[in-house]
Design an enzyme around this catalytic site. Structure first.
Site, short mmCIF file in Angstrom:
data_model
loop_
_atom_site.label_atom_id
_atom_site.label_comp_id
_atom_site.label_asym_id
_atom_site.label_seq_id
_atom_site.Cartn_x
_atom_site.Cartn_y
_atom_site.Cartn_z
N CYS A 1 3.93 71.64 69.81
CA CYS A 1 4.79 70.55 70.30
C CYS A 1 4.14 69.18 70.12
O CYS A 1 4.75 68.16 70.43
CB CYS A 1 5.06 70.70 71.80
SG CYS A 1 5.80 72.28 72.27
N GLU B 1 24.48 65.05 92.91
CA GLU B 1 23.43 64.30 93.59
C GLU B 1 22.10 64.37 92.86
O GLU B 1 21.34 63.39 92.84
CB GLU B 1 23.27 64.85 95.01
CG GLU B 1 22.21 64.20 95.86
CD GLU B 1 22.57 62.80 96.31
OE1 GLU B 1 23.74 62.38 96.15
OE2 GLU B 1 21.67 62.11 96.82
#
Lengths: 225, 225, 225, 225
Positions: free
Chosen positions: B93, B139
């Site tokens: 990565c 939320e």
């Protein structure tokens, strides 16, 4: 930064309720109730109102991070003991926790962002509007104050607001209209659960989470409760 | 081989950020983000860029397994301190982590193979093509930089490539087109999430995982978000 | 209150079966079987019948909280050793546990509120009526007394009652009619599982939980077992 | 009985691979692979073939419970070191583990009863017949020997048998016909996964479990892989 979850024994001894808050937050993180800094808990003892700080990783709270507020002062948060870290702020849930203390003389309040609360609210209030969660004939209802397993459980759902503090009046209004249940669901958000003491708040929160999940799972089976 | 997760106190003390990486990887393994050697994390501190090695069991990383790379050198991986084990290689990565450091001055980047990222991407990009994940009125969006709970969250989805390093340019392009969100989803693969520091990267990653899951679960209920 | 799960070494040594009950309850809490104070376990040893108390947080039981009842006295609960805490009461499941001891000479009985028991019962008894859970061709059936993997497993489902003690006769009746299976499912409630000793009770309980879940998951895939 | 999971330091030091088996079994129990006494693992080292015993609680194995068998003797189980407990028997999976050692020179083999293996097999072989599990375009495929993420993964499914040892020939036959994959799925039962060493066996097992789950979850979303 090493693992800060280990509580300094000195702080844990001097502030046992703060240590309990830290311990319970770790448990709630494992249950999926308080990830992403959401959720929280507040417990009252003889020294006052202990409250988790806002916007922190709940599973990494230390006893010295917990606020102590004055008990019986419900129109504002009066700090009696601040955390050692000056950057910490009081939980955004503070006015909502205070609703339960003020209106129900609760000993503790838990705010959970459990995904089951969000999904169940969606089932019963698809547009996020005010509504009611309903279920019946589940044994776990017995863990709720005044409920038998064949009674119908009704929990108010209120719409969410842009800021958490703005929920205060609608939550209080829902609590006034539903005096027999110790919870309010906030659509798209989660649930507030309180109880006479921290044990009742926690065990009722566990029962609500189970019931909310049961409703969702049963709906998925094509056999809504 | 006995449990190698126990960190040598000497190594953990000398390399605290490396110890943090090991601790977080264990936590991420428990969350289902880094099993089968997939996923990873990189954190910058005053000494440079710390990065988990490639192709190892993430829940068994020790601080001495973590690479230290030069900070500010974004065109290649310049090793400042190699792990004691000569067989270890830098995370695949690395170029993708470097995108976040280079373009956003991120303090940390997390790569998760959470199944929710894969399933949500499938919902929005059924053929694995470029697309967008969208949700609103949740939320948990508030845990994301600059987001309110009634805003619409848009996260770019990019197609996967045969080799992870080949994602570098498409990830950078997506980051350039979506400057307000700190994540890129890779179809059939997972998600990259970064933040100003490791706390923001982690808490945003938790929020994204919750939101991705909520979208999938809501779709399953016949009530897509 | 600090973490009371740590067992006093003195109590754990003097009451090893009580310590085992505390340990297993913690494990069952993690499995989702005993949250919200529901569920429980009872184990017999040479000193008598050990039983978890009623209405407590099962993951926080200490050995000194466990009751010791007289063995072989099945018409009532005769306390031999009470917990140190005088507020604790005997598990509400006591008459139901006694059914298994009395009728099957079981060495241990487990009561689980696993959501899979509730959902599976709903599939087979949609109105909560008496019925049967059935499945076949699952390897995990082999973990059940006398079952091969190609046999058909049949487990009785009985309706729930307002109070747990009221299940005693219907549970005994179901046990009499289904002598080859060591479990009874209670609709909307959970499952009772017993075995020759605590190991058999636990491992059978794990198999039942798996099979109940498999039935629910397979149904959800449109491929009922 | 107190918590027997704590390994005697003497036994763990003398039998490190046995200690590893005990540790991994605890981890696999947490993953849902080895509950109800099902599942197991075998690892080869310079001393021979270590194998978990049959029909025991996998999360409670101690190093002294593990068998040591002769390496290279594949037509029978030749015990080199028996467990200290004379009641323990060799894993029922022994001939199946030996298939992987004999035919593939595997360093370790894992047998998992993960519910995802059972559900995925049901999708592809609804009547429990011989068949194939197939998926493609998932990054986690890269954790499997010789697989790229855009390749098609094919895993043989074989029918279950009344007794585990009876799977030996059909498992060997499937292994011969599918030489490029290190797993065989047994319908209604689980999956066998092996690898060059215990790390490869474990990480491949994690990838297979993820892929099996992804197939089931995607099917549930109406978007089969």
């Amino acid at each position: 930064m090493l693992d800060s979850v280990v509580q300094s024994s000195e702080s844990a001894t001097e502030r046992p309720t703060a240590a309990l808050i830290a311990e319970l937050c770790r448990q709630f993180y494992g249950l999926g109730w308080v990830s992403g800094t959401g959720g929280g808990i507040s417990i009252r003892d003889e020294r006052g109102v202990w409250m988790a700080p806002s916007g922190v990783q709940k599973e990494r709270i230390a006893p010295e991070d917990v606020f102590l507020l004055a008990d019986g002062v419900w129109d504002r948060a009066e700090v009696v003991e601040a955390p050692t870290n000056p950057k910490l702020r009081i939980s955004e849930c503070q006015p909502l926790f205070f609703n339960a203390f003020r209106m129900r003389d609760a000993g503790a309040v838990i705010h959970s962002h459990s995904i089951w609360a969000v999904l169940a609210a969606r089932l019963f209030s698809p547009a996020g509007e005010a509504g009611e969660f309903r279920c019946r004939n589940l044994e776990m209802q017995k863990g709720l104050r005044g409920m038998g397993c064949f009674d119908e459980l009704v929990v108010p759902i209120i719409p969410n607001t842009a800021r958490e503090a703005q929920l205060r009046d609608s939550m209080a209004e829902a609590m006034a209209r539903y005096p027999d249940v110790d919870a309010v669901i906030v659509a798209g958000h989660g649930i507030y659960v309180w109880g006479h003491d921290w044990v009742k708040a926690k065990t009722q929160a566990e029962c609500f989470d189970y019931l909310l999940r049961a409703a969702v799972e049963a709906h998925r089976l094509g056999l809504p409760l």
